[in-house]
Design a protein around this motif. Structure first.
Motif, PDB file in Angstrom:
ATOM      1  N   PRO A 183      44.825  20.482  45.586  1.00  0.00           N
ATOM      2  CA  PRO A 183      43.367  20.286  45.510  1.00  0.00           C
ATOM      3  C   PRO A 183      42.779  21.006  44.305  1.00  0.00           C
ATOM      4  CG  PRO A 183      44.023  20.757  47.754  1.00  0.00           C
ATOM      5  CD  PRO A 183      45.256  20.955  46.907  1.00  0.00           C
ATOM      6  N   HIS A 184      41.715  20.423  43.754  1.00  0.00           N
ATOM      7  CA  HIS A 184      40.982  20.924  42.589  1.00  0.00           C
ATOM      8  C   HIS A 184      41.712  20.639  41.278  1.00  0.00           C
ATOM      9  CE1 HIS A 184      38.520  22.778  45.632  1.00  0.00           C
ATOM     10  NE2 HIS A 184      39.500  23.577  46.005  1.00  0.00           N
ATOM     11  N   SER A 185      42.908  20.034  41.354  1.00  0.00           N
ATOM     12  CA  SER A 185      43.589  19.603  40.130  1.00  0.00           C
ATOM     13  C   SER A 185      43.037  18.240  39.708  1.00  0.00           C
ATOM     14  CB  SER A 185      45.095  19.484  40.363  1.00  0.00           C
ATOM     15  OG  SER A 185      45.635  20.687  40.831  1.00  0.00           O
ATOM     16  N   PRO A 186      42.879  17.993  38.408  1.00  0.00           N
ATOM     17  CA  PRO A 186      42.371  16.691  37.960  1.00  0.00           C
ATOM     18  C   PRO A 186      43.281  15.549  38.404  1.00  0.00           C
ATOM     19  CG  PRO A 186      42.330  18.302  36.178  1.00  0.00           C
ATOM     20  CD  PRO A 186      43.114  18.923  37.291  1.00  0.00           C
ATOM     21  N   TYR A 230      26.942   7.917  53.892  1.00  0.00           N
ATOM     22  CA  TYR A 230      27.799   8.978  53.376  1.00  0.00           C
ATOM     23  C   TYR A 230      28.410   9.783  54.524  1.00  0.00           C
ATOM     24  CZ  TYR A 230      26.202   8.444  48.511  1.00  0.00           C
ATOM     25  OH  TYR A 230      25.949   7.977  47.257  1.00  0.00           O
ATOM     26  N   SER A 231      27.644  10.059  55.560  1.00  0.00           N
ATOM     27  CA  SER A 231      28.163  10.846  56.677  1.00  0.00           C
ATOM     28  C   SER A 231      29.299  10.113  57.375  1.00  0.00           C
ATOM     29  CB  SER A 231      27.041  11.172  57.668  1.00  0.00           C
ATOM     30  OG  SER A 231      26.477   9.986  58.197  1.00  0.00           O
ATOM     31  N   ASN A 232      29.181   8.788  57.515  1.00  0.00           N
ATOM     32  CA  ASN A 232      30.259   8.018  58.126  1.00  0.00           C
ATOM     33  C   ASN A 232      31.493   7.967  57.230  1.00  0.00           C
ATOM     34  OD1 ASN A 232      28.888   7.450  60.484  1.00  0.00           O
ATOM     35  ND2 ASN A 232      28.028   5.538  59.716  1.00  0.00           N
ATOM     36  N   ILE A 233      31.275   7.863  55.923  1.00  0.00           N
ATOM     37  CA  ILE A 233      32.411   7.877  54.992  1.00  0.00           C
ATOM     38  C   ILE A 233      33.172   9.191  55.146  1.00  0.00           C
ATOM     39  CG2 ILE A 233      33.046   8.035  52.550  1.00  0.00           C
ATOM     40  CD1 ILE A 233      30.817   6.023  51.955  1.00  0.00           C
ATOM     41  N   LYS A 234      32.455  10.311  55.173  1.00  0.00           N
ATOM     42  CA  LYS A 234      33.119  11.616  55.291  1.00  0.00           C
ATOM     43  C   LYS A 234      33.851  11.744  56.621  1.00  0.00           C
ATOM     44  CE  LYS A 234      29.341  13.917  54.231  1.00  0.00           C
ATOM     45  NZ  LYS A 234      28.443  15.069  53.957  1.00  0.00           N
ATOM     46  N   ALA A 235      33.241  11.232  57.690  1.00  0.00           N
ATOM     47  CA  ALA A 235      33.876  11.317  59.003  1.00  0.00           C
ATOM     48  C   ALA A 235      35.161  10.486  59.046  1.00  0.00           C
ATOM     49  CB  ALA A 235      32.904  10.856  60.085  1.00  0.00           C
ATOM     50  N   LEU A 236      35.137   9.295  58.450  1.00  0.00           N
ATOM     51  CA  LEU A 236      36.325   8.440  58.441  1.00  0.00           C
ATOM     52  C   LEU A 236      37.436   9.040  57.588  1.00  0.00           C
ATOM     53  CD1 LEU A 236      34.515   4.991  58.148  1.00  0.00           C
ATOM     54  CD2 LEU A 236      35.828   5.799  60.117  1.00  0.00           C
ATOM     55  N   VAL A 237      37.053   9.643  56.462  1.00  0.00           N
ATOM     56  CA  VAL A 237      38.053  10.315  55.628  1.00  0.00           C
ATOM     57  C   VAL A 237      38.663  11.494  56.393  1.00  0.00           C
ATOM     58  CG1 VAL A 237      38.409  11.686  53.540  1.00  0.00           C
ATOM     59  CG2 VAL A 237      37.055   9.584  53.434  1.00  0.00           C
ATOM     60  N   ALA A 253      29.869  21.219  51.329  1.00  0.00           N
ATOM     61  CA  ALA A 253      29.955  22.032  52.555  1.00  0.00           C
ATOM     62  C   ALA A 253      31.283  21.808  53.268  1.00  0.00           C
ATOM     63  CB  ALA A 253      28.790  21.699  53.484  1.00  0.00           C
ATOM     64  N   GLU A 254      31.706  20.542  53.375  1.00  0.00           N
ATOM     65  CA  GLU A 254      32.957  20.233  54.067  1.00  0.00           C
ATOM     66  C   GLU A 254      34.165  20.781  53.315  1.00  0.00           C
ATOM     67  OE1 GLU A 254      29.922  17.225  55.342  1.00  0.00           O
ATOM     68  OE2 GLU A 254      30.549  18.114  53.436  1.00  0.00           O
ATOM     69  N   VAL A 255      34.109  20.751  51.981  1.00  0.00           N
ATOM     70  CA  VAL A 255      35.213  21.311  51.194  1.00  0.00           C
ATOM     71  C   VAL A 255      35.259  22.828  51.353  1.00  0.00           C
ATOM     72  CG1 VAL A 255      36.071  21.665  48.837  1.00  0.00           C
ATOM     73  CG2 VAL A 255      35.253  19.398  49.540  1.00  0.00           C
ATOM     74  N   ALA A 256      34.089  23.469  51.321  1.00  0.00           N
ATOM     75  CA  ALA A 256      34.030  24.929  51.476  1.00  0.00           C
ATOM     76  C   ALA A 256      34.558  25.366  52.839  1.00  0.00           C
ATOM     77  CB  ALA A 256      32.602  25.414  51.275  1.00  0.00           C
ATOM     78  N   GLU A 257      34.356  24.525  53.851  1.00  0.00           N
ATOM     79  CA  GLU A 257      34.820  24.848  55.205  1.00  0.00           C
ATOM     80  C   GLU A 257      36.229  24.334  55.484  1.00  0.00           C
ATOM     81  OE1 GLU A 257      31.799  23.052  57.546  1.00  0.00           O
ATOM     82  OE2 GLU A 257      30.229  24.433  56.854  1.00  0.00           O
ATOM     83  N   ALA A 258      36.903  23.799  54.439  1.00  0.00           N
ATOM     84  CA  ALA A 258      38.280  23.297  54.537  1.00  0.00           C
ATOM     85  C   ALA A 258      38.405  22.134  55.509  1.00  0.00           C
ATOM     86  CB  ALA A 258      39.227  24.425  54.927  1.00  0.00           C
ATOM     87  N   ARG A 259      37.310  21.371  55.683  1.00  0.00           N
ATOM     88  CA  ARG A 259      37.394  20.156  56.500  1.00  0.00           C
ATOM     89  C   ARG A 259      37.788  18.958  55.646  1.00  0.00           C
ATOM     90  NH1 ARG A 259      32.193  19.040  58.858  1.00  0.00           N
ATOM     91  NH2 ARG A 259      31.194  20.673  57.631  1.00  0.00           N
TER      92      ARG A 259
END
Length: 319
Positions: A183-186, A230-237, A253-259
């Motif tokens: 993660p965080h790599s291009p 967007y919220s549904n996209i994130k939930a499905l991912v 927020a989701e990345v910071a919380e490792a979700r």
């Protein structure tokens, strides 16, 4: 001949879509409103409104009159402000249209700043998809808008204020057999396009932007699910059904919380412009011009302070 009162009544009827609702807003008896409209139609020699089971709808002539009536009433307001010398203390209603994703970031700081600095201005914010906001602006139902992308429509003037970075992201636990860098790599866009993607449907501004990007780089998007929210996209991912590309602030927020896990898009990166829009044909009241300047200031401040994650000022906008 028509007078200003008739034009004001006609605008209210058109906006409310009903004689009865307009009567409540205007504090005028409904029969009086009906009489005013009949007199206007007689003076113009054409029908302006058509009654339906749901209320009233504008005829073609009514639509033309509504556009001019709004311009006339705005010009009257501008003239009155100049005569009274109220530019130092602007007052009045200002209607601002925002996409929901921008509203989440901009609405509170902008309303707070307006209330603190210009208490006589009443800022009304309406949220919708960009296509609806452009339609509202063409119809004169809003004074200002913040949009993703430049509006090509005649009579709408836009200025780019920010660039927003898009990020590729996936579920925290990985997805089936795909092998991705840390993660965080291009991650190259050509590689991203081949992965199973969950994206907004065709016609959504973000999806169209990604589609154009794919065409330029001669790749096809492997879209497996279309969903607007967007919220549904994130939930499905997060459930492991695919990957996606969204603005960086939308997933921070989701990345910071490792979700979720994210990767910057490379070769090249993808950004989209944030534009402030207003009518080029309608006169601008002191209140509208004040909010225009305040929105510009607030958007720049959100990017400079990092409160809008992933937003930067274009090189020609940096001060």
């Amino acid at each position: 001949m028509m007078d200003l009162r008739q034009l004001r009544y006609f605008i209210a009827i058109a906006e409310q879509g009903s004689f009865s609702r307009a009567a409540v807003v205007l504090h005028v008896a409904q029969p009086a409103l009906s009489l005013h409209v009949r007199n206007m139609e007689a003076a113009l020699g054409t029908a302006l409104l058509v009654r339906t089971p749901r209320g009233v709808e504008l005829t073609e002539a009514g639509t033309i009159l509504l556009r001019h009536a709004r311009i006339i009433m705005d010009q009257i307001t501008v003239a009155a402000e100049e005569v009274r010398g109220r530019h130092s203390d602007p007052a009045g209603d200002v209607r601002l249209g925002l996409p929901g994703t921008i509203g989440q970031i901009l609405a509170v700081p902008l309303i707070t700043a307006a209330n603190q600095r210009y208490p006589r201005i009443k800022l009304r914010i309406a949220e919708a998809m960009s296509g609806f906001i452009l339609e509202w602006m063409r119809e004169g139902r809003i004074d200002l808008a913040v949009l993703y992308g430049q509006a090509a429509e005649h009579g709408i003037r836009t200025e780019q204020l920010l660039d927003e970075q898009l990020q590729f992201f996936g579920p925290a636990e990985g997805l089936r057999s795909e092998v991705l860098p840390p993660p965080h790599s291009p991650l190259a866009f050509a590689e991203i396009a081949r992965l199973p993607l969950i994206l907004p449907g065709i016609g959504h501004g973000l999806r169209d932007l990604l589609g154009r990007h794919a065409q330029v780089h001669q790749v096809e998007l492997n879209t497996v699910i279309d969903v607007e929210s967007y919220s549904n996209i994130k939930a499905l991912v997060a459930e492991g059904l695919g990957y996606s590309i969204l603005p960086e602030h939308a997933i921070a927020a989701e990345v910071a919380e490792a979700r979720l896990r994210s990767w910057p898009v490379a070769a090249p990166g993808i950004t989209r412009g944030i534009y402030l829009a207003h009518s080029a044909s309608r006169p601008m009241t002191s209140a509208v011009s004040t909010v225009l300047a305040l929105a510009r200031e607030t958007l720049h401040d959100l990017a400079r302070t990092g409160r809008w994650i992933g937003a930067t000022e274009p090189a020609d906008a940096a001060r």
